[in-house]
Design a protein around this motif. Structure first.
Motif, PDB file in Angstrom:
ATOM      1  N   LYS A  73      48.092  54.249  38.687  1.00  0.00           N
ATOM      2  CA  LYS A  73      47.368  53.000  38.435  1.00  0.00           C
ATOM      3  C   LYS A  73      47.759  51.930  39.434  1.00  0.00           C
ATOM      4  O   LYS A  73      46.922  51.138  39.884  1.00  0.00           O
ATOM      5  N   LEU A  74      49.081  51.904  39.775  1.00  0.00           N
ATOM      6  CA  LEU A  74      49.526  50.922  40.753  1.00  0.00           C
ATOM      7  C   LEU A  74      48.860  51.155  42.102  1.00  0.00           C
ATOM      8  O   LEU A  74      48.434  50.217  42.780  1.00  0.00           O
ATOM      9  N   LEU A  75      48.739  52.433  42.480  1.00  0.00           N
ATOM     10  CA  LEU A  75      48.063  52.745  43.738  1.00  0.00           C
ATOM     11  C   LEU A  75      46.589  52.333  43.680  1.00  0.00           C
ATOM     12  O   LEU A  75      46.043  51.771  44.646  1.00  0.00           O
ATOM     13  N   GLU A  76      45.970  52.628  42.515  1.00  0.00           N
ATOM     14  CA  GLU A  76      44.555  52.244  42.367  1.00  0.00           C
ATOM     15  C   GLU A  76      44.403  50.729  42.424  1.00  0.00           C
ATOM     16  O   GLU A  76      43.473  50.203  43.049  1.00  0.00           O
ATOM     17  N   LYS A  77      45.324  50.018  41.743  1.00  0.00           N
ATOM     18  CA  LYS A  77      45.265  48.568  41.777  1.00  0.00           C
ATOM     19  C   LYS A  77      45.479  48.021  43.176  1.00  0.00           C
ATOM     20  O   LYS A  77      44.860  47.034  43.587  1.00  0.00           O
ATOM     21  N   SER A  78      46.380  48.678  43.921  1.00  0.00           N
ATOM     22  CA  SER A  78      46.600  48.218  45.298  1.00  0.00           C
ATOM     23  C   SER A  78      45.353  48.415  46.132  1.00  0.00           C
ATOM     24  O   SER A  78      44.989  47.565  46.949  1.00  0.00           O
ATOM     25  N   ASN A  79      44.660  49.564  45.914  1.00  0.00           N
ATOM     26  CA  ASN A  79      43.405  49.785  46.647  1.00  0.00           C
ATOM     27  C   ASN A  79      42.368  48.736  46.261  1.00  0.00           C
ATOM     28  O   ASN A  79      41.647  48.200  47.118  1.00  0.00           O
ATOM     29  N   GLN A  80      42.295  48.478  44.932  1.00  0.00           N
ATOM     30  CA  GLN A  80      41.362  47.442  44.496  1.00  0.00           C
ATOM     31  C   GLN A  80      41.732  46.087  45.074  1.00  0.00           C
ATOM     32  O   GLN A  80      40.863  45.296  45.449  1.00  0.00           O
ATOM     33  N   GLU A  81      43.041  45.845  45.149  1.00  0.00           N
ATOM     34  CA  GLU A  81      43.475  44.577  45.717  1.00  0.00           C
ATOM     35  C   GLU A  81      43.057  44.464  47.181  1.00  0.00           C
ATOM     36  O   GLU A  81      42.626  43.419  47.645  1.00  0.00           O
ATOM     37  N   GLN A  82      43.192  45.583  47.910  1.00  0.00           N
ATOM     38  CA  GLN A  82      42.773  45.546  49.307  1.00  0.00           C
ATOM     39  C   GLN A  82      41.275  45.302  49.433  1.00  0.00           C
ATOM     40  O   GLN A  82      40.823  44.520  50.277  1.00  0.00           O
TER      41      GLN A  82
END
Length: 976
Positions: free
Chosen positions: A599-608
């Protein structure tokens, strides 16, 4: 009708063998004879019988094929009256004909459109009506072809209307718009007809007028149904959508309501319609769609056709049998009967029988058609009565429901109304005054509001996008922090469980060691006891007793050892369970950690992605601001060449202040640009600075153009070119901001250079009289105020001299006019003198309160710009007083114009207003002298208005006297 079966088949075949061309020629002759008789009432029975016969023919044929086969051969392009009659007949056929007529007419839409386009391009009175009528017919055909539930007669029940509208709000919205378009076409035709009648001032009893009014009967029938359906659908829309969304619908309905009510009123006043149709009355005000209970107040308008024809007209026969001369064959008026024309060839033996049977058939047919017509009239009347009764029943039911609702509301409103009653009268008066003022400003406010709303919506949309992006970024950061916090909590719980398990294991191992040591000690004691028992057998009973005691203790120890062993086993099992549970929790924690990492990776992608979206949106906001700034600059540059802008003027001082402000705004713009280049996620500073720069620079360009209109030619040309160059450099800079590649390299050096050029020219154009030393400003203020007072005193003295001279040199009306003008000028001068004195006192008060330890000269030098404004205003007041006296002198001597005196009054009022404004800039709001100065300013304005009023009154009296002067005429000329 049954007797026609006895006619020989070969006779029918001969009749059917006529060619279509022959029948068309016969129809054209009949139409020519009808057209020759005119458009009036002379051919009323002919047209009525033809229309009824065509309608019956469509029901007999179950279509309009034969009608169109004759209609396409009519010479419609050559006669506008014939085209008008054709549209009327087609309208009646669509309304009252067979349902299949609509499909047949659908195939001939192009023919109808061609006729309308042809007459629409010609300047013919009937031709313009034909063009509008054809558009109505095309709209009618398209609407009924699309909505088969509505018959061309538009008579459907409310249940069918509800079923057709359905529950989808989009369908209801679209159907309402189509009904509005339909009703617009109907009302446009009626308005065009009445407009032509108004221009010709015709009476409704004239034949030409009746020819135009005849189609409006069908229009009235259509409009009554369309109005009822529109009201129903509008109430249904307001129950599904918010009121703001339907504002356009309400405005359009109100406009149609006013037009329809005017149409019904005009038609009701005409004698022609009173004899043919009963027109319903619409309510005084349109329905209030914002109140749902208003639907109960709506009454369906019902159009009633009278049962009997007027007494002065003969009843129309459905079939016309006319006898012409011996040279013309017998012709019937029914188009469809022309198919069965007179037989050709030699009569046989049965012709006499055929003729007699034909006459009998015609007689029976006429009687049957009369019966049908009477039945139709009865049916129409009964339908109208049924509709009216249904409307009354529905109205009573709705009124009952409304009464129940209103009864509760009235109870609540009774107390409130008693309190409001006292305030209502005052509110009505205030509302009346407010309406008068609001009507005057509503038009200007509406335009400004529309433009302002567009700008606000654009700005709000951009801010909303920015806020959404920032919100999403904040949510992403919060989710990351929450994941980290959960991870730390899980790690802490795992460590705590491990420590607890280790502590329990250590405690249990210590207990086991203690039990072992106790067991060893007991064993040692037992060995000692056994040895002592073997050595002390002689003790006898004591040792046996001790032995028994020891054995009891041994059993007790064994039991305690067994208990301890069982506790040890249970402890081991507990430890194993804890270890198993700990391993499971560790596995679960590891899985949760993996999930959280995903989820953290997904959130980081969403953040980007959100970060990139934020950058794009910020760049989009910047581009919108750049486009808006370009529009502002182009508009300002266009003012340089606008001939309407030539009359606009400005002062070099104001241009200097605008140029300085624009030059200062470049620093903020450069700072915002650098901030945006460093962090492209925030364009707020650059957008704000860019908006300020655009407005200030554009204002500088416009005021530079206005200043050039009063400047010398050389300076004016240089100033205009410099302003043009400033606008072009600014546009070039904005062009660099629009491209991401050149955004970082954008520089403001050229723009600053252009603004400095405008600033230098403004300084050159400043009046040289203001280029004095700052230490001399204080003396200059006192001198100017003294000279102004002296000029006013001199003006008062000269007016008194003119007054005495006028009394000696004039008399009568001229003396009265001159005295009134000079008295008003004297009052104005006294008011100005009092204002100058009050202004001087206020300036002294300002200087005393603001200079502190400094001298008066230093205070004036410190506030040089304010001081120069006072000097300029006082000079303007003195000059205005002098000009007013000179204009009054010329008016009294009849060498000048009254308009000059009016202009001087306005100029001196403006100059005093400038002096007041300059004086109150640095004054305190609580100053008594400031209040006196404002009162003096209002008094000056009133006196200036009195001068203007007395001047205009005197001008009118002098002109009237000159008009009625007959002193130089002889008696004969005077009589002529």
């Amino acid at each position: 009708m049954n007797s026609i079966k006895n006619v020989p088949a070969r006779v029918l075949s001969r009749r059917a063998g006529h060619s279509l061309e022959a029948e068309r020629e016969q129809f054209d002759k009949n139409q020519a004879r009808a057209g020759g008789r005119g458009c009036g009432g002379g051919g009323g029975e002919d047209r009525g019988s033809r229309g009824s016969g065509i309608i019956l023919g469509t029901h007999h044929e179950k279509g309009a094929f034969t009608f169109w086969s004759y209609a396409i051969g009519l010479p419609l392009p050559s006669s506008s009256i014939l085209s008008w009659k054709f549209c009327h007949v087609l309208h009646k056929v669509l309304r009252d004909g067979h349902p299949n007529v609509l499909q047949d007419c659908q195939r001939y839409r192009s023919n109808i459109r061609e006729v309308g386009d042809l007459w629409g391009h010609l300047h013919d009175r009937y031709g313009q009506l034909v063009s509008i009528y054809t558009r109505l017919l095309l709209t009618k055909i398209s609407f009924h072809a699309k909505h088969h539930e509505f018959p061309p007669g538009l008579e459907v029940s409310d249940e069918v209307l509800e079923k057709t509208a359905g529950t989808d709000v989009n369908n209801i919205f679209q159907l309402t718009v189509e009904l509005f378009d339909y009703l617009d076409c109907e009302l446009k035709l009626s308005e065009s007809v009445f407009r032509q009648l108004n221009t010709s001032m015709a009476l409704s009893q004239m034949s030409a007028v009746q020819c135009r009014l005849a189609p409006l009967i069908q229009v009235i029938q259509d409009c009554s149904h369309l109005y009822h359906y529109a009201v129903k659908l509008m109430f249904k829309l307001h129950s599904c959508l918010p009121a703001d969304t339907l504002q356009g619908h309400r405005d359009r309905f109100h406009e149609q309501f006013r037009s329809l009510k005017s149409f019904f009123k005009k038609a009701s006043d005409m004698l022609y319609f009173k004899r043919l149709i009963q027109i319903p009355r619409l309510p005084e005000n349109p329905p209030n769609f914002l109140r749902a209970s208003a639907l109960a107040e709506h009454v369906k308008p019902v159009v009633v056709i009278p049962e009997e024809a007027p007494e002065d007209e003969e009843p129309e026969s459905l079939i016309e049998i006319s006898t012409a001369s011996t040279t013309e064959p017998q012709v019937t008026s029914d188009l469809f009967q022309q198919t069965f024309g007179p037989p050709n060839g030699i009569r046989d033996d049965r012709d006499a029988q055929i003729e007699s049977l034909k006459k009998e058939v015609d007689t029976l047919r006429a009687e049957m058609e009369k019966i049908k017509l009477e039945a139709q009239r009865y049916i129409t009347q009964l339908k109208a009565q049924v509709n009216s009764l249904e409307g009354e029943v529905e109205e009573q039911r709705k009124q009952k429901q409304k009464a129940l609702v209103d009864n509760e509301q009235l109870r609540d409103e009774l107390e409130r109304l008693q309190q409001v009653k006292q305030d209502s009268d005052r509110s009505l008066r205030l509302c009346a005054e407010a309406e008068k003022k609001a009507n005057a400003t509503e038009i200007r406010y509406t335009k400004l509001k529309e433009k302002h709303s567009e700008l606000i919506n654009t700005h709000a949309e951009l801010l909303r996008k920015n806020a959404d992006t920032a919100k999403q970024l904040t949510v992403t950061q919060q989710s990351q922090e929450e994941v980290a916090r959960v991870k730390e909590q899980l790690e802490f719980q795992v460590e705590q469980v491990k420590r607890e398990a280790e502590m329990k294991l250590e405690d249990q191992s210590v207990q086991m060691e203690q039990l072992r040591r106790e067991l060893d000690a007991r064993r040692d004691e037992l060995d000692q006891a056994q040895s002592s028992l073997s050595h002390a057998k002689q003790a006898g009973t004591e040792l046996s007793a001790q032995l028994e005691t020891l054995q009891a203790e041994k059993e007790q120890l064994r039991r305690s050892v067994s208990e301890k062993e069982r506790e040890l086993l249970s402890t081991r099992s507990l430890v194993q369970e804890k270890e198993l549970q700990l391993s499971q929790e560790a596995d679960k924690a590891s899985r949760e950690i993996c999930e959280l990492q995903g989820k953290l990776l997904e959130k980081s992608n969403q953040e980007q992605s959100l970060q990139q979206k934020l950058l794009d949106e910020q760049f989009g906001i910047l581009q919108e601001a750049v486009r808006e700034a370009e529009g502002i600059f182009r508009d300002a540059v266009a003012k340089l060449d606008d001939p309407l802008h030539v009359r606009c003027t400005s002062s070099p001082d104001y241009l200097l202040s605008r140029a300085e402000a624009a030059l200062e705004s470049t620093d903020a713009l450069e700072s915002g640009h650098a901030q945006y280049v460093a962090s492209m996620a925030d364009a707020a500073a650059l957008v704000g600075a860019l908006s300020l720069f655009a407005h200030l620079t554009a204002d500088t360009i416009v005021n530079g153009s206005a200043t050039s209109h009063l400047a010398p030619t050389d300076h004016a040309d240089r100033l205009t070119e410099t302003c043009r160059d400033c606008g072009q450099r600014s546009l070039d800079y904005l062009g660099e901001l629009k491209d991401k590649q050149t955004l970082g390299r954008a520089e403001l050096g050229d723009v600053r250079q252009a603004l400095r050029g405008v600033l230098g020219l403004a300084q050159e154009l400043r009046p040289k009289s203001l280029d004095i030393k700052q230490e001399e400003l204080g003396d200059m203020v006192e001198k100017e105020m003294a000279s102004t007072s002296a000029a006013i005193e001199d003006a008062v003295r000269r007016i008194e001299e003119m007054m005495s001279r006028a009394r000696n040199e004039s008399s009568g009306i001229k003396l009265e006019v001159n005295e009134r003008i000079l008295n008003s000028c004297t009052d104005l001068m006294k008011a100005i003198r009092l204002l100058v004195m009050t202004s001087t006192n206020l300036q002294k008060e300002i200087v005393e309160s603001g200079r502190g330890a400094a001298t008066t000269q230093e205070f004036y030098a410190k506030n040089s710009r304010w001081t120069e404004g006072l000097i300029s205003a006082s000079k303007a007041v003195g000059w205005g007083a002098t000009q007013l006296v000179e204009s009054a002198d010329r008016v009294v001597l009849h060498t000048g114009k009254y308009e000059e005196l009016i202009v001087c009054s306005h100029e001196i009022a403006a100059s005093t207003a400038q002096l007041v404004a300059a004086s109150k800039v640095k004054a305190e709001k609580s100053s008594r002298n400031l209040g006196k100065l404002q009162e003096c300013s209002r008094n000056v304005n009133e006196m200036a208005a009195n001068v203007v009023a007395s001047t205009r009154t005197g001008q009118e009296q002098i002109e009237e006297k000159d008009t009625m002067d007959f002193s130089g005429m002889s008696l004969i000329k005077l009589k002529k």
